[in-house]
Write a protein that holds these residues in place. Sequence first.
Motif, PDB file in Angstrom:
ATOM      1  N   ALA A  88       0.735  -1.043   0.064  1.00 50.19           N
ATOM      2  CA  ALA A  88      -0.162  -0.015   0.115  1.00 50.19           C
ATOM      3  C   ALA A  88       0.857   1.272   0.065  1.00 50.19           C
ATOM      4  N   LEU A  89       2.028   1.208   0.621  1.00 51.90           N
ATOM      5  CA  LEU A  89       2.879   2.501   0.861  1.00 51.90           C
ATOM      6  C   LEU A  89       3.382   2.837  -0.513  1.00 51.90           C
ATOM      7  N   ARG A  90       3.943   1.420  -1.000  1.00 53.38           N
ATOM      8  CA  ARG A  90       4.604   1.622  -2.575  1.00 53.38           C
ATOM      9  C   ARG A  90       3.685   2.058  -3.318  1.00 53.38           C
ATOM     10  N   ALA A  91       2.278   1.895  -3.484  1.00 54.91           N
ATOM     11  CA  ALA A  91       1.443   2.463  -4.465  1.00 54.91           C
ATOM     12  C   ALA A  91       0.925   3.674  -4.039  1.00 54.91           C
ATOM     13  N   LYS A  92       1.048   4.399  -2.815  1.00 55.07           N
ATOM     14  CA  LYS A  92       1.150   5.544  -2.278  1.00 55.07           C
ATOM     15  C   LYS A  92       2.121   6.474  -2.988  1.00 55.07           C
ATOM     16  N   GLY A  93       3.313   5.818  -3.165  1.00 57.15           N
ATOM     17  CA  GLY A  93       4.326   6.608  -3.656  1.00 57.15           C
ATOM     18  C   GLY A  93       5.017   7.003  -2.309  1.00 57.15           C
ATOM     19  N   ILE A  94       5.134   6.273  -1.189  1.00 56.75           N
ATOM     20  CA  ILE A  94       5.930   6.713  -0.233  1.00 56.75           C
ATOM     21  C   ILE A  94       7.007   5.828   0.336  1.00 56.75           C
ATOM     22  N   ALA A  95       8.311   6.271  -0.055  1.00 59.75           N
ATOM     23  CA  ALA A  95       9.355   5.316   0.313  1.00 59.75           C
ATOM     24  C   ALA A  95       9.530   4.864   1.606  1.00 59.75           C
ATOM     25  N   VAL A  96      10.067   3.574   1.790  1.00 58.76           N
ATOM     26  CA  VAL A  96      10.050   2.942   3.116  1.00 58.76           C
ATOM     27  C   VAL A  96      11.592   2.399   3.149  1.00 58.76           C
ATOM     28  N   THR A  97      12.134   2.741   4.377  1.00 58.14           N
ATOM     29  CA  THR A  97      13.603   2.075   4.635  1.00 58.14           C
ATOM     30  C   THR A  97      13.417   1.432   6.017  1.00 58.14           C
ATOM     31  N   ASN A  98      14.435   0.728   6.215  1.00 59.76           N
ATOM     32  CA  ASN A  98      14.597   0.062   7.608  1.00 59.76           C
ATOM     33  C   ASN A  98      16.058   0.104   8.096  1.00 59.76           C
ATOM     34  N   THR A  99      16.316  -0.383   9.175  1.00 51.70           N
ATOM     35  CA  THR A  99      17.697  -0.532   9.778  1.00 51.70           C
ATOM     36  C   THR A  99      18.392  -1.821   9.972  1.00 51.70           C
ATOM     37  N   PRO A 100      18.701  -2.429   8.921  1.00 51.06           N
ATOM     38  CA  PRO A 100      19.227  -3.747   9.220  1.00 51.06           C
ATOM     39  C   PRO A 100      20.956  -3.434   9.465  1.00 51.06           C
ATOM     40  N   ASP A 101      21.356  -4.773   9.991  1.00 53.07           N
ATOM     41  CA  ASP A 101      22.698  -4.931  10.206  1.00 53.07           C
ATOM     42  C   ASP A 101      23.177  -4.268  11.482  1.00 53.07           C
ATOM     43  N   VAL A 102      22.564  -2.978  12.106  1.00 44.05           N
ATOM     44  CA  VAL A 102      23.318  -2.497  13.212  1.00 44.05           C
ATOM     45  C   VAL A 102      22.685  -2.974  14.625  1.00 44.05           C
ATOM     46  N   LEU A 103      21.733  -3.841  14.561  1.00 40.17           N
ATOM     47  CA  LEU A 103      21.244  -4.524  15.673  1.00 40.17           C
ATOM     48  C   LEU A 103      21.350  -5.847  15.922  1.00 40.17           C
ATOM     49  N   SER A 104      22.072  -6.482  15.029  1.00 40.57           N
ATOM     50  CA  SER A 104      22.189  -8.099  15.033  1.00 40.57           C
ATOM     51  C   SER A 104      22.824  -8.653  16.344  1.00 40.57           C
ATOM     52  N   ASP A 105      24.056  -7.754  16.757  1.00 38.49           N
ATOM     53  CA  ASP A 105      24.964  -8.473  17.773  1.00 38.49           C
ATOM     54  C   ASP A 105      23.854  -8.219  19.141  1.00 38.49           C
ATOM     55  N   ALA A 106      23.420  -7.022  19.256  1.00 44.21           N
ATOM     56  CA  ALA A 106      22.600  -6.508  20.406  1.00 44.21           C
ATOM     57  C   ALA A 106      21.351  -7.801  20.617  1.00 44.21           C
ATOM     58  N   THR A 107      20.826  -8.140  19.576  1.00 49.05           N
ATOM     59  CA  THR A 107      19.585  -8.967  19.581  1.00 49.05           C
ATOM     60  C   THR A 107      20.207 -10.421  19.735  1.00 49.05           C
ATOM     61  N   ALA A 108      21.147 -10.856  19.058  1.00 48.85           N
ATOM     62  CA  ALA A 108      21.662 -11.942  19.504  1.00 48.85           C
ATOM     63  C   ALA A 108      22.179 -12.240  20.783  1.00 48.85           C
ATOM     64  N   GLU A 109      22.525 -11.043  21.629  1.00 47.57           N
ATOM     65  CA  GLU A 109      23.039 -11.202  22.821  1.00 47.57           C
ATOM     66  C   GLU A 109      21.929 -11.576  23.803  1.00 47.57           C
ATOM     67  N   ILE A 110      20.578 -10.901  23.357  1.00 42.04           N
ATOM     68  CA  ILE A 110      19.694 -11.035  24.269  1.00 42.04           C
ATOM     69  C   ILE A 110      18.976 -12.502  24.100  1.00 42.04           C
ATOM     70  N   ALA A 111      19.167 -12.996  22.918  1.00 44.09           N
ATOM     71  CA  ALA A 111      18.895 -14.424  22.585  1.00 44.09           C
ATOM     72  C   ALA A 111      19.494 -15.480  23.604  1.00 44.09           C
ATOM     73  N   MET A 112      21.092 -15.096  23.768  1.00 46.56           N
ATOM     74  CA  MET A 112      21.830 -15.846  24.517  1.00 46.56           C
ATOM     75  C   MET A 112      21.424 -15.789  25.879  1.00 46.56           C
ATOM     76  N   LEU A 113      21.249 -14.694  26.578  1.00 49.08           N
ATOM     77  CA  LEU A 113      20.904 -14.535  27.855  1.00 49.08           C
ATOM     78  C   LEU A 113      19.611 -15.213  28.162  1.00 49.08           C
ATOM     79  N   LEU A 114      18.631 -15.249  27.048  1.00 48.95           N
ATOM     80  CA  LEU A 114      17.175 -15.680  27.341  1.00 48.95           C
ATOM     81  C   LEU A 114      17.453 -17.334  27.293  1.00 48.95           C
ATOM     82  N   MET A 115      18.513 -18.007  26.560  1.00 51.42           N
ATOM     83  CA  MET A 115      18.574 -19.341  26.413  1.00 51.42           C
ATOM     84  C   MET A 115      19.320 -19.549  27.525  1.00 51.42           C
TER      85      MET A 115
END
Length: 320
Positions: A88-115
């Motif tokens: 729907a956003l593309r059809a409306k002509g609104i660009a969408v971006t995200n933030t990959p890469d930068v949170l991988s290690d922090a999230t993996a740390e939490i997964a390790m803590l939870l495990m």
Amino acid sequence: MPDRPVLWLPRRVSDATVARARQDYDVVLNEADDVSPPERIIEMSAKVDAMMPCHSEIFSADVVAKLDPRLKILANHSVGTDHCDLEALRAKGIAVTNTPDVLSDATAEIAMLLMLGAARRAVEGDRCVRTGAWDFWSPSFMVGKQVSGAKIGIVGMGRVGQAFARKARGFDMEIHYFNRSRLSEADEHGAVYHDTLESLLPEADFLSLHCPATPETRDLLNAETLAKLPAGSIVVNTARGALVDEDALIAALKSGHVSAAGIDCFKVEPGGNPAFADLDNVFMLPHIGSATVRTRDAMGFRALDNLDAFFRGKTPKDLL
């Protein structure tokens, strides 16, 4: 940038992000730092050129249809985009971006803590000491499940899954994974690839979810798939709550088929599922996988990098 676009920050991002944003944008802050309902999002779209939403701001097809033409880009302060109707956003002509890469290690740390916390009965142990109930010891006291040398099944071997695998290797875990496509031999680092979830599950002493939430992955873990895990296995979810049929997981935890779970995300957020709170074999956190100062700054800066590129007439690095 030739002009100063107006940027809305609907949630309180890091101070460093706000300071940098103010250098090039007229920034509108949501000082209340509350979740914006659809009406507010629609209203703000007529007042700003860009938004930096989090997963708490929902851009459904109905909301997108009512957005003002002034709004040109959503620079998400997140990797996941399941809160956005991208079509729907593309059809409306609104660009969408995200933030990959930068949170991988922090999230993996939490997964390790939870495990680790789930495996070594952290909830029970903390309560025992904290309440003054620790008045006994024997070789059978608080015996948990050992992580070192166990088999770990990883569902979703993207950036976070691979970061988690790197950390699991430090515990000499035997790594198995299911992914839409097989990694290169160099990226596998000896991990065992499974081309179906059904093949992976029986191998997983521990199972960690790292895949996106899509219509295809909704309730990926349900009564049928949980039954395929080895008895006494442990489930970890730091991805999205939509991946798990929570009623089925609770039933498996009560029966002992799943001996424990570590959970950072839930179907209902904020708040979670109160039924989990009755179970001592569940170690829970309030969706804080990427919540470190370094990672929050990096996420905000990555979103701003995308905005800068867009308003300079270039293609943002993380355009979806």
